[in-house]
Design a protein around this motif. Sequence first.
Motif, short mmCIF file in Angstrom:
data_model
loop_
_atom_site.label_atom_id
_atom_site.label_comp_id
_atom_site.label_asym_id
_atom_site.label_seq_id
_atom_site.Cartn_x
_atom_site.Cartn_y
_atom_site.Cartn_z
N THR A 1 0.83 -1.20 0.00
CA THR A 1 0.00 0.00 0.00
C THR A 1 0.86 1.24 0.00
O THR A 1 1.99 1.24 0.51
CB THR A 1 -0.95 0.02 1.21
OG1 THR A 1 -1.68 1.24 1.21
CG2 THR A 1 -0.18 -0.11 2.51
N SER A 2 0.33 2.32 -0.59
CA SER A 2 1.06 3.59 -0.62
C SER A 2 0.95 4.35 0.69
O SER A 2 1.67 5.32 0.89
CB SER A 2 0.53 4.46 -1.77
OG SER A 2 -0.87 4.56 -1.73
N PHE A 3 0.06 3.92 1.60
CA PHE A 3 -0.01 4.55 2.92
C PHE A 3 1.22 4.17 3.75
O PHE A 3 1.75 3.06 3.64
CB PHE A 3 -1.28 4.11 3.66
CG PHE A 3 -2.54 4.73 3.15
CD1 PHE A 3 -2.88 6.04 3.49
CD2 PHE A 3 -3.41 4.03 2.31
CE1 PHE A 3 -4.04 6.62 3.01
CE2 PHE A 3 -4.57 4.60 1.84
CZ PHE A 3 -4.89 5.91 2.19
N GLU A 4 1.65 5.10 4.60
CA GLU A 4 2.79 4.85 5.47
C GLU A 4 2.38 4.06 6.71
O GLU A 4 3.20 3.37 7.32
CB GLU A 4 3.44 6.18 5.90
CG GLU A 4 4.02 6.98 4.74
CD GLU A 4 5.26 6.33 4.14
OE1 GLU A 4 5.88 5.50 4.82
OE2 GLU A 4 5.59 6.67 2.98
N SER A 5 1.13 4.17 7.09
CA SER A 5 0.60 3.43 8.24
C SER A 5 -0.90 3.29 8.07
O SER A 5 -1.50 3.90 7.17
CB SER A 5 0.93 4.14 9.56
OG SER A 5 0.34 5.45 9.58
N LYS A 6 -1.54 2.49 8.90
CA LYS A 6 -2.96 2.22 8.75
C LYS A 6 -3.79 3.50 8.86
O LYS A 6 -3.75 4.17 9.89
CB LYS A 6 -3.43 1.21 9.81
CG LYS A 6 -4.88 0.76 9.62
CD LYS A 6 -5.30 -0.27 10.66
CE LYS A 6 -5.64 0.39 11.97
NZ LYS A 6 -6.86 1.25 11.87
N PRO A 7 -4.55 3.83 7.83
CA PRO A 7 -5.40 5.03 7.89
C PRO A 7 -6.62 4.80 8.78
O PRO A 7 -6.96 3.66 9.12
CB PRO A 7 -5.81 5.25 6.44
CG PRO A 7 -5.67 3.93 5.80
CD PRO A 7 -4.59 3.19 6.51
N GLU A 8 -7.29 5.87 9.09
CA GLU A 8 -8.41 5.84 10.03
C GLU A 8 -9.55 4.96 9.53
O GLU A 8 -10.23 4.31 10.31
CB GLU A 8 -8.90 7.26 10.30
CG GLU A 8 -10.00 7.36 11.33
CD GLU A 8 -10.41 8.79 11.61
OE1 GLU A 8 -11.50 8.99 12.19
OE2 GLU A 8 -9.67 9.71 11.24
N GLY A 9 -9.78 4.93 8.24
CA GLY A 9 -10.92 4.20 7.70
C GLY A 9 -10.72 2.70 7.56
O GLY A 9 -11.63 2.00 7.12
N TRP A 10 -9.53 2.19 7.92
CA TRP A 10 -9.27 0.76 7.83
C TRP A 10 -9.43 0.13 9.21
O TRP A 10 -8.73 0.51 10.17
CB TRP A 10 -7.87 0.49 7.30
CG TRP A 10 -7.63 1.00 5.89
CD1 TRP A 10 -8.41 1.85 5.17
CD2 TRP A 10 -6.51 0.68 5.07
NE1 TRP A 10 -7.87 2.10 3.94
CE2 TRP A 10 -6.68 1.39 3.84
CE3 TRP A 10 -5.38 -0.13 5.23
CZ2 TRP A 10 -5.77 1.31 2.80
CZ3 TRP A 10 -4.47 -0.20 4.18
CH2 TRP A 10 -4.66 0.50 2.99
N GLU A 11 -10.32 -0.84 9.32
CA GLU A 11 -10.59 -1.44 10.62
C GLU A 11 -9.49 -2.40 11.04
O GLU A 11 -8.73 -2.92 10.20
CB GLU A 11 -11.94 -2.17 10.59
CG GLU A 11 -13.13 -1.26 10.34
CD GLU A 11 -14.45 -2.02 10.32
OE1 GLU A 11 -14.42 -3.27 10.42
OE2 GLU A 11 -15.50 -1.37 10.20
#
Length: 394
Positions: free
Chosen positions: A206-216
């Motif tokens: 994933t391009s996110f650096e860490s788990k975003p708020e919308g991912w459970e």
Amino acid sequence: MKKLWIKAVSLLLSVLFICTQLSACGIKITHFYDWCKTSEDGFYYYYNDNSDRGAYILDIPDTEELIIPEYIDGKKVVELGYWYIGIGYGDTRLYDIYGKNTKKLTLQHQVNVCSFKNNVYVHFPNLTHLTFIDFLYCNQRFSEEELMVPHYIGARSSNVPRVELKNSGREFSLEEFKPKTILIPEYVEVIEAGVFDGLTDVTIKTSFESKPEGWEEGWNGDCEVIWGENITYLDWIKTADDGFKYYYDAERNEGVYILDIVDNEKITIPEYINGNKVVKLGHRFEDPESDYYFRCANTKELTVQHEFYIQEGKTLGPVYHYYVSFPNLTKLIFIDFMYCNLSVNEDELTVPYFIGEDTGNVPTVELRKSDRVYSLNNFKPKVIVIPEYVKVIE
């Protein structure tokens, strides 16, 4: 020749006789259109009772929120759009799907998309939300090693909606799921717990650096996650700060193609976008084949300040389709007219009153001058014609 004519007439009479006998016996001859129906919720579809192929959606309800049904009247939906190839000239028809007004689209099962020779006939260009119910169940026939969560269904679109992966809790087999890597770009804003449950030996990047708020919590199941990946998903299509949608391939460096324009009353065609020269208005990509054109009905004043090409039109049946049109101009301005026509090869050049399609509307034309310096080595005409619609020459 006479014998051939007699044989043809005899064959025709035989066919008519057989049809008459079938009708007399109560046997109905069914045509394609006899299998087409409209469901209670507005889906127009084709289903042949004598085949087990499933239902083909031929047209959709024109709504902002659309859910592609897995079943219509108890029949499994297997494809969006359809090619009907009949017998005889003019008996072939394309049923395409263009969800121009669809803003929110939900997909809940694996469904094919009608296509032929790189032409994709299903398009939802203006989505703001794209939801997959049981993402893995929606991609059961995906056979490549790597699978990216898409932001479009059917034809590729540069419009990027918010993508959500939700879990229904239903049971399904993963035996047909082939990818070993799943790519999740930053447009995937919601992932519910359990979406990737059941996968083994699969890596998620994933391009996110860490788990975003919308991912459970528990969103990834037992999959290894690699964060901070550079995932390219728009190819070379972007939107500039002033609203121009454009294509620029940095590897080929051929210049910028403007694909869409904000339909304002006053428009200036930029010579450069993000430091790269604009070389073309409109474009037609081949893979997948997509048409980018614009008809700016609200534009009254258009300013051209450099030379560029315009995507040529094409013939669709009896209609010639233009790619660029400004039908209601009242004023057309050229800044440095000769710099805007450096590649004109004809001996005679008439100052034009339109850009792209000649709609018959004649605006006033102004030829204005800037302080820039440019060469006239490539200017070919020996005669310049200035009609009466040219009201200003500096």
